[in-house]
Design a protein around this motif. Sequence first.
Motif, PDB file in Angstrom:
ATOM      1  N   UNK A 176      -9.042   1.857   1.624  1.00  0.00           N
ATOM      2  CA  UNK A 176      -8.345   1.242   2.431  1.00  0.00           C
ATOM      3  C   UNK A 176      -7.812  -0.180   2.147  1.00  0.00           C
ATOM      4  N   UNK A 177      -9.149  -0.570   0.998  1.00  0.00           N
ATOM      5  CA  UNK A 177      -9.124  -1.920   0.405  1.00  0.00           C
ATOM      6  C   UNK A 177      -9.782  -3.551   0.818  1.00  0.00           C
ATOM      7  N   UNK A 178     -10.877  -2.644   1.704  1.00  0.00           N
ATOM      8  CA  UNK A 178     -11.939  -4.096   2.324  1.00  0.00           C
ATOM      9  C   UNK A 178     -12.743  -3.961   1.028  1.00  0.00           C
ATOM     10  N   UNK A 179     -13.046  -2.937   0.308  1.00  0.00           N
ATOM     11  CA  UNK A 179     -13.868  -3.386  -0.828  1.00  0.00           C
ATOM     12  C   UNK A 179     -13.511  -4.107  -1.110  1.00  0.00           C
ATOM     13  N   UNK A 180     -11.970  -4.586  -1.671  1.00  0.00           N
ATOM     14  CA  UNK A 180     -11.576  -5.407  -2.762  1.00  0.00           C
ATOM     15  C   UNK A 180     -11.440  -6.661  -1.466  1.00  0.00           C
ATOM     16  N   UNK A 181     -11.502  -6.788  -0.265  1.00  0.00           N
ATOM     17  CA  UNK A 181     -11.193  -7.992   0.077  1.00  0.00           C
ATOM     18  C   UNK A 181     -11.886  -8.741   0.767  1.00  0.00           C
ATOM     19  N   UNK A 182     -13.930  -7.905   1.188  1.00  0.00           N
ATOM     20  CA  UNK A 182     -14.505  -8.391   1.375  1.00  0.00           C
ATOM     21  C   UNK A 182     -15.349  -9.660   0.181  1.00  0.00           C
ATOM     22  N   UNK A 183     -15.091  -9.377  -1.090  1.00  0.00           N
ATOM     23  CA  UNK A 183     -16.105  -9.813  -1.850  1.00  0.00           C
ATOM     24  C   UNK A 183     -15.007 -11.352  -2.102  1.00  0.00           C
TER      25      UNK A 183
ATOM     26  N   UNK B  44      -8.793  -1.725   6.018  1.00  0.00           N
ATOM     27  CA  UNK B  44      -9.168  -0.518   5.713  1.00  0.00           C
ATOM     28  C   UNK B  44      -7.706   0.042   6.374  1.00  0.00           C
ATOM     29  N   UNK B  45      -7.541  -0.168   8.074  1.00  0.00           N
ATOM     30  CA  UNK B  45      -6.799   0.850   9.031  1.00  0.00           C
ATOM     31  C   UNK B  45      -5.789   1.151   8.827  1.00  0.00           C
ATOM     32  N   UNK B  46      -5.512  -0.206   8.645  1.00  0.00           N
ATOM     33  CA  UNK B  46      -3.549  -0.446   8.649  1.00  0.00           C
ATOM     34  C   UNK B  46      -3.459   0.144   7.478  1.00  0.00           C
ATOM     35  N   UNK B  47      -3.686  -0.094   6.283  1.00  0.00           N
ATOM     36  CA  UNK B  47      -3.022   0.162   5.436  1.00  0.00           C
ATOM     37  C   UNK B  47      -3.604   1.546   4.019  1.00  0.00           C
ATOM     38  N   UNK B  48      -4.659   1.993   4.770  1.00  0.00           N
ATOM     39  CA  UNK B  48      -4.959   3.770   4.666  1.00  0.00           C
ATOM     40  C   UNK B  48      -4.041   4.587   5.252  1.00  0.00           C
ATOM     41  N   UNK B  49      -3.458   4.030   6.399  1.00  0.00           N
ATOM     42  CA  UNK B  49      -1.909   4.659   7.134  1.00  0.00           C
ATOM     43  C   UNK B  49      -0.849   4.249   5.966  1.00  0.00           C
ATOM     44  N   UNK B  50      -0.512   2.866   5.899  1.00  0.00           N
ATOM     45  CA  UNK B  50       1.227   2.996   4.778  1.00  0.00           C
ATOM     46  C   UNK B  50       0.503   3.550   3.572  1.00  0.00           C
TER      47      UNK B  50
ATOM     48  N   UNK C  31       0.559  -1.016   0.051  1.00  0.00           N
ATOM     49  CA  UNK C  31      -0.169  -0.052   0.085  1.00  0.00           C
ATOM     50  C   UNK C  31       0.855   1.516  -0.071  1.00  0.00           C
ATOM     51  N   UNK C  32       1.757   1.189   0.587  1.00  0.00           N
ATOM     52  CA  UNK C  32       3.012   2.460   0.742  1.00  0.00           C
ATOM     53  C   UNK C  32       3.670   2.354  -0.693  1.00  0.00           C
ATOM     54  N   UNK C  33       3.758   1.294  -1.380  1.00  0.00           N
ATOM     55  CA  UNK C  33       4.525   1.195  -3.146  1.00  0.00           C
ATOM     56  C   UNK C  33       3.366   2.441  -3.804  1.00  0.00           C
ATOM     57  N   UNK C  34       1.904   1.540  -3.880  1.00  0.00           N
ATOM     58  CA  UNK C  34       1.398   1.727  -4.278  1.00  0.00           C
ATOM     59  C   UNK C  34       0.724   3.738  -4.577  1.00  0.00           C
ATOM     60  N   UNK C  35       0.689   4.162  -3.014  1.00  0.00           N
ATOM     61  CA  UNK C  35       0.530   5.837  -3.301  1.00  0.00           C
ATOM     62  C   UNK C  35       1.597   6.171  -3.605  1.00  0.00           C
ATOM     63  N   UNK C  36       3.173   6.215  -3.524  1.00  0.00           N
ATOM     64  CA  UNK C  36       3.991   6.242  -4.088  1.00  0.00           C
ATOM     65  C   UNK C  36       4.352   6.593  -5.575  1.00  0.00           C
ATOM     66  N   UNK C  37       3.529   5.497  -6.287  1.00  0.00           N
ATOM     67  CA  UNK C  37       3.669   5.614  -7.656  1.00  0.00           C
ATOM     68  C   UNK C  37       2.507   6.664  -7.943  1.00  0.00           C
ATOM     69  N   UNK C  38       2.969   8.019  -9.185  1.00  0.00           N
ATOM     70  CA  UNK C  38       2.368   8.394  -9.414  1.00  0.00           C
ATOM     71  C   UNK C  38       1.356   7.906 -10.781  1.00  0.00           C
ATOM     72  N   UNK C  39      -0.534   8.438 -10.838  1.00  0.00           N
ATOM     73  CA  UNK C  39      -0.969   8.116 -12.057  1.00  0.00           C
ATOM     74  C   UNK C  39      -1.820   8.362 -12.664  1.00  0.00           C
TER      75      UNK C  39
END
Length: 256
Positions: free
Chosen positions: A146-153, A174-180, A81-89
Motif C-alpha cells: 500500500x505504500x504506507x511503509x515508505x510514506x511514514x519514514x 495504504x487503503x486508497x493505493x491498495x485499491x488502485x 499505483x494503478x499504473x505500477x500494478x499494471x506493469x509486469x516485473x
Amino acid sequence: MPMLAALFALTALLYASVGFGGGSTYNALLVLNGTDYRLLPAIALICNVIVVAGGSWRFWRAGHVTFARIWPWFLLSIPAAWLGGRLPVSETLFIGLLGGSLSLAGLQLLFDARPVEHAEKRHVARPISFAGGGGIGFLSGMVGIGGGIFLAPILYLLRWGGAREIAGTASVFILVNSLAGLAGQLMKLEAEYGVSSATDALRDYWMLFPAVLIGGQIGSRLGSTRIPPMLVKRLTAALILYVAARLLWRWIGLIS
C-alpha cells in the motif's frame, strides 16, 4: 494453509497497531510458502484493504487524520499505483526492489531518535507532496503493497506531524493505493491467467482474508489509543527491517 493464516493474523495485528496493512510481510510469507510470485501482489493488496479499512476508520475517529493536510500526497499516488500494478516485473526484480527499499526506510526510522508527538509541525511544499506521493504510489502498485511503509519514514523525516497522525495518514494512504494497485494487478492477472483461472487461483487463499480481518481489528484498536508514540516508531522500524532482511536473503538466493 492454517499455519500461514495464523502468521497472517499475527502480521495484521502488529502492522495495524502502527497504521500499516502488512503487505510487505504478506508478500514475504507468500514467497517463503512457494506461492506463484505473480499472485503475490493481488493477495497482499486484498489483505491490506481488509486490515486498513478498519484502521483508517479508528484513526479518523480518534482525530488523527486530517484530509485537508493529506490530499496532496494522494493526488498522484492513486493513478500511479494503478499504473505500477499494471506493469509486469520479474521475480528477481520484484524481491530485490522491495527488500532494498524497505531496508532504507527501516534504517532511517531506527536511527532517528527525535521526539515525534509534540514536535512543531512543518509545512511541506505541495510539489514535494505530489512527487513523493506519485513515486511511492508507483513503486507500491508494482510490488503489491500500500505504500504506507515508505510514506511514514518520509513524513517523520519532514517533521510533518506526530506519530499517531503519521500512522493514521499512512493507514488511509495504504487503503486508497491498495485499491488502485489491486485494480491494476487484477487486470494484469486476467491478461496472464484468464479471468476464471485467476479467480480460482486467488480463491485457494481465502483462509488468509478472515485471518487478517481479526488480527487487524485487534491491532488498530491498540494502535489508535494505547501504544506510546515512540514505541510506535520503534515497532515500525523493527518490522520494516525484519521483512527487508528476509526478502534480501531470498533475493541473494535468486541471483547466486
